[in-house]
Write a protein that holds these residues in place. Structure first.
Motif, PDB file in Angstrom:
ATOM      1  N   PRO A 267      27.060 -19.456 -39.657  1.00 61.67           N
ATOM      2  CA  PRO A 267      26.108 -18.483 -40.214  1.00 61.67           C
ATOM      3  C   PRO A 267      25.186 -19.103 -41.259  1.00 61.67           C
ATOM      4  N   GLU A 268      25.741 -19.983 -42.111  1.00 59.59           N
ATOM      5  CA  GLU A 268      24.896 -20.536 -43.182  1.00 59.59           C
ATOM      6  C   GLU A 268      23.774 -21.414 -42.619  1.00 59.59           C
ATOM      7  N   ASP A 269      24.016 -22.096 -41.497  1.00 60.35           N
ATOM      8  CA  ASP A 269      22.944 -22.877 -40.885  1.00 60.35           C
ATOM      9  C   ASP A 269      21.899 -21.961 -40.230  1.00 60.35           C
ATOM     10  N   ALA A 270      22.356 -20.841 -39.684  1.00 61.61           N
ATOM     11  CA  ALA A 270      21.398 -19.895 -39.105  1.00 61.61           C
ATOM     12  C   ALA A 270      20.481 -19.366 -40.205  1.00 61.61           C
ATOM     13  N   GLU A 271      21.078 -19.081 -41.338  1.00 62.91           N
ATOM     14  CA  GLU A 271      20.301 -18.600 -42.501  1.00 62.91           C
ATOM     15  C   GLU A 271      19.259 -19.649 -42.914  1.00 62.91           C
ATOM     16  N   THR A 272      19.712 -20.890 -42.996  1.00 59.76           N
ATOM     17  CA  THR A 272      18.796 -21.962 -43.421  1.00 59.76           C
ATOM     18  C   THR A 272      17.678 -22.149 -42.393  1.00 59.76           C
ATOM     19  N   ALA A 273      18.032 -22.029 -41.118  1.00 53.74           N
ATOM     20  CA  ALA A 273      17.007 -22.189 -40.078  1.00 53.74           C
ATOM     21  C   ALA A 273      15.874 -21.180 -40.292  1.00 53.74           C
ATOM     22  N   ILE A 274      16.244 -19.953 -40.623  1.00 53.27           N
ATOM     23  CA  ILE A 274      15.206 -18.931 -40.868  1.00 53.27           C
ATOM     24  C   ILE A 274      14.359 -19.325 -42.069  1.00 53.27           C
ATOM     25  N   GLN A 275      15.038 -19.769 -43.127  1.00 57.48           N
ATOM     26  CA  GLN A 275      14.289 -20.135 -44.353  1.00 57.48           C
ATOM     27  C   GLN A 275      13.257 -21.218 -44.081  1.00 57.48           C
ATOM     28  N   TYR A 276      13.573 -22.118 -43.134  1.00 56.60           N
ATOM     29  CA  TYR A 276      12.655 -23.218 -42.848  1.00 56.60           C
ATOM     30  C   TYR A 276      11.680 -22.900 -41.713  1.00 56.60           C
ATOM     31  N   GLY A 277      11.650 -21.657 -41.269  1.00 62.46           N
ATOM     32  CA  GLY A 277      10.585 -21.256 -40.351  1.00 62.46           C
ATOM     33  C   GLY A 277      10.989 -21.042 -38.904  1.00 62.46           C
ATOM     34  N   ALA A 278      12.305 -21.047 -38.617  1.00 61.90           N
ATOM     35  CA  ALA A 278      12.713 -20.812 -37.227  1.00 61.90           C
ATOM     36  C   ALA A 278      12.449 -19.358 -36.832  1.00 61.90           C
TER      37      ALA A 278
ATOM     38  N   ALA B 170       7.551 -21.682 -26.188  1.00 63.04           N
ATOM     39  CA  ALA B 170       8.362 -21.875 -27.398  1.00 63.04           C
ATOM     40  C   ALA B 170       8.944 -23.275 -27.374  1.00 63.04           C
ATOM     41  N   LEU B 171       9.280 -23.761 -28.568  1.00 69.05           N
ATOM     42  CA  LEU B 171       9.948 -25.059 -28.684  1.00 69.05           C
ATOM     43  C   LEU B 171      11.401 -24.816 -29.050  1.00 69.05           C
ATOM     44  N   VAL B 172      12.275 -25.530 -28.364  1.00 65.39           N
ATOM     45  CA  VAL B 172      13.715 -25.383 -28.630  1.00 65.39           C
ATOM     46  C   VAL B 172      14.168 -26.705 -29.254  1.00 65.39           C
ATOM     47  N   PHE B 173      14.235 -26.691 -30.584  1.00 69.65           N
ATOM     48  CA  PHE B 173      14.501 -27.920 -31.344  1.00 69.65           C
ATOM     49  C   PHE B 173      16.015 -28.133 -31.399  1.00 69.65           C
ATOM     50  N   THR B 174      16.483 -29.191 -30.721  1.00 69.92           N
ATOM     51  CA  THR B 174      17.925 -29.492 -30.687  1.00 69.92           C
ATOM     52  C   THR B 174      18.303 -30.257 -31.939  1.00 69.92           C
TER      53      THR B 174
ATOM     54  N   LEU C 256      17.186 -36.922 -39.923  1.00 76.72           N
ATOM     55  CA  LEU C 256      16.584 -35.577 -39.905  1.00 76.72           C
ATOM     56  C   LEU C 256      17.235 -34.655 -40.927  1.00 76.72           C
ATOM     57  N   THR C 257      16.425 -33.789 -41.527  1.00 75.18           N
ATOM     58  CA  THR C 257      16.938 -32.757 -42.439  1.00 75.18           C
ATOM     59  C   THR C 257      16.218 -31.444 -42.096  1.00 75.18           C
ATOM     60  N   TRP C 258      16.541 -30.409 -42.830  1.00 78.25           N
ATOM     61  CA  TRP C 258      15.872 -29.123 -42.591  1.00 78.25           C
ATOM     62  C   TRP C 258      14.370 -29.220 -42.821  1.00 78.25           C
ATOM     63  N   GLU C 259      13.955 -30.168 -43.649  1.00 75.34           N
ATOM     64  CA  GLU C 259      12.514 -30.347 -43.885  1.00 75.34           C
ATOM     65  C   GLU C 259      11.772 -30.616 -42.581  1.00 75.34           C
ATOM     66  N   ASP C 260      12.498 -31.163 -41.598  1.00 70.97           N
ATOM     67  CA  ASP C 260      11.844 -31.476 -40.329  1.00 70.97           C
ATOM     68  C   ASP C 260      11.568 -30.220 -39.492  1.00 70.97           C
ATOM     69  N   VAL C 261      12.334 -29.159 -39.748  1.00 67.48           N
ATOM     70  CA  VAL C 261      11.987 -27.880 -39.115  1.00 67.48           C
ATOM     71  C   VAL C 261      10.657 -27.403 -39.713  1.00 67.48           C
ATOM     72  N   HIS C 262      10.546 -27.598 -41.006  1.00 73.59           N
ATOM     73  CA  HIS C 262       9.327 -27.225 -41.704  1.00 73.59           C
ATOM     74  C   HIS C 262       8.137 -28.061 -41.201  1.00 73.59           C
ATOM     75  N   TRP C 263       8.387 -29.361 -40.995  1.00 76.09           N
ATOM     76  CA  TRP C 263       7.341 -30.255 -40.439  1.00 76.09           C
ATOM     77  C   TRP C 263       6.843 -29.725 -39.092  1.00 76.09           C
ATOM     78  N   LEU C 264       7.828 -29.344 -38.259  1.00 69.82           N
ATOM     79  CA  LEU C 264       7.485 -28.822 -36.930  1.00 69.82           C
ATOM     80  C   LEU C 264       6.725 -27.501 -37.053  1.00 69.82           C
ATOM     81  N   ARG C 265       7.168 -26.686 -38.017  1.00 60.42           N
ATOM     82  CA  ARG C 265       6.531 -25.382 -38.243  1.00 60.42           C
ATOM     83  C   ARG C 265       5.040 -25.553 -38.553  1.00 60.42           C
ATOM     84  N   LYS C 266       4.760 -26.610 -39.336  1.00 62.37           N
ATOM     85  CA  LYS C 266       3.348 -26.835 -39.719  1.00 62.37           C
ATOM     86  C   LYS C 266       2.540 -27.422 -38.560  1.00 62.37           C
ATOM     87  N   LEU C 267       3.259 -28.117 -37.656  1.00 60.38           N
ATOM     88  CA  LEU C 267       2.580 -28.812 -36.560  1.00 60.38           C
ATOM     89  C   LEU C 267       2.099 -27.872 -35.464  1.00 60.38           C
ATOM     90  N   THR C 268       2.798 -26.742 -35.291  1.00 58.94           N
ATOM     91  CA  THR C 268       2.516 -25.890 -34.123  1.00 58.94           C
ATOM     92  C   THR C 268       2.630 -24.414 -34.471  1.00 58.94           C
TER      93      THR C 268
END
Ligand code: HOC
Length: 366
Positions: free
Chosen positions: A238-249, A153-157, A214-226
């Motif tokens: 909580p709202e950031d946890a929610e957004t993380a899920i939306q972007y593929g975490a 797994a990747l742990v994106f800081t 960096l923005t949430w789009e970069d989680v999406h970038w990573l999601r597409k990469l691997t």
């Protein structure tokens, strides 16, 4: 080492062993270090509610994380440059984790490479902590190497567009000793020789890589990469946890970077319940920060963490006794947690619920 029976004992011993350069780097928090102490103090504000006469003669403290087993729910958080603590550094730490049946998270800023760490514990569960750098090709090559080496797994800081102000390091500087290098970067790129000579250049080298845009789009970038699961680390709301899920975490790690980034943010154990309430059942939630005893592990699991991680404690173990010291730290957490489970009438981790703990001052009765 026999006389060292808790994490605090190891911490005190390590403080006597480590040189000032390494010690100040490892122990520092940001600014006034209020969150640094609160990460630990906050655990003390939660009481445990033990149940009696529940047959605890057979207990099972194993659990599953990302669908695979771990022997007990505490793993090793990423910490940078572990060979400052012991010559065997990351390799000793990953072997200790593997032998204890738990997860080791390798920092990108390691003094042993992804490949060396993978070879040191080929069968151990390993995750890779990642920064998304300005240089996306460099980032992508780290991801590909992690995949090839069997990291699961990747742990994106996400809490470090800049590094926090750690005053001891600002006063005294930090020098990467000349015999060490930031082993995940191509040889020569970080100019190891200069890093040894110029006390600030290791940070300067790394600061220049960080991407402040960096923005949430970069989680999406990573999601597409691997295809690897992505754990977003550094979530406090909580709202950031929610957004993380939306972007593929796949998961989120409640973390304030060992209180090294922004001072006076919430202690992680206080941030946890709201985040769990928001994303429960949709992603796994992990926590690090201030976890010092088996009781702390119990409290975090009761509040909904699937697994918790400790970082500095393993550095203290490494400093005292290399791989054996790191293993002893993990044994201490495991044995303390197991006893807490027994004394609370909790035979397995699935029996841990919100009712197992209560915050002091929340009600007039227990
Ligand atoms: C030499 C570069 O997460 C920390 C670490 C990363 C430091 C980069 C150091 O200290 O918080």
């Amino acid at each position: 080492m026999d006389k060292l029976v808790c994490v605090k004992d190891f911490e005190e011993a390590a403080f006597r062993i480590l040189d000032n350069n390494a010690l100040q780097y490892y122990k520092s928090g940001a600014d006034d270090e209020l969150t640094l102490s609160d990460n630990k103090d906050a655990f003390k504000r939660w009481m445990i509610r033990p149940r009696m006469l529940r047959d605890v003669s057979k207990r099972n403290i194993s659990t599953t994380v990302l669908g695979k087993p771990v022997a007990f729910p505490l793993g090793v958080s990423p910490t940078a440059m572990q060979r400052l603590a012991h010559p065997d550094g990351e390799c000793a730490n990953v072997r200790a984790a593997a032998s204890m049946g738990t997860i080791y998270i390798l920092s990108t800023i390691s003094t042993s490479s992804l490949e060396e760490v993978a070879a040191a514990a080929p069968n151990g569960r390993k995750w890779f902590q990642l920064y998304v750098y300005k240089d996306r090709d460099l980032t992508a090559s780290l991801v590909k190497r992690a995949e090839k080496c069997g990291f699961e797994a990747l742990v994106f800081t996400v809490d470090a567009p800049y590094f926090g102000r750690r005053r001891a390091n600002l006063r005294d500087g930090f020098a990467l000793p000349p015999h060490l290098r930031l082993a995940n970067f191509p040889k020569g790129s970080e100019n190891s020789e200069a890093l040894g000579k110029d006390r600030h250049s290791a940070f300067a080298f790394h600061d220049a890589l960080l991407d402040q845009a960096l923005t949430w789009e970069d989680v999406h970038w990573l999601r597409k990469l691997t295809k690897l699961p992505i754990i977003v680390k550094g979530i406090l709301l909580p709202e950031d946890a929610e957004t993380a899920i939306q972007y593929g975490a796949t998961g989120v790690m409640v973390s304030n970077h060992g209180a090294r980034q922004l001072d006076t943010v919430a202690a992680t154990i206080d941030a946890l319940p709201g985040i769990v309430e928001r994303v429960a059942g949709r992603c796994e939630v992990y926590l690090d920060g201030g976890v010092s005893t088996g009781n702390d592990v119990y409290k975090a699991l009761a509040l909904g963490a699937k697994m918790v991680f400790a970082g500095r404690a393993l550095l203290w173990g490494l400093a005292v006794g290399g791989e054996q010291g790191a293993r002893k730290i993990l044994q201490i957490y495991r044995d303390e947690f197991d006893l807490t489970m027994a004394l609370t009438g909790t035979p397995n981790v699935d029996s841990l619920t919100r009712d197992c703990v209560r915050k002091y001052g929340m009600t007039s009765h227990l």
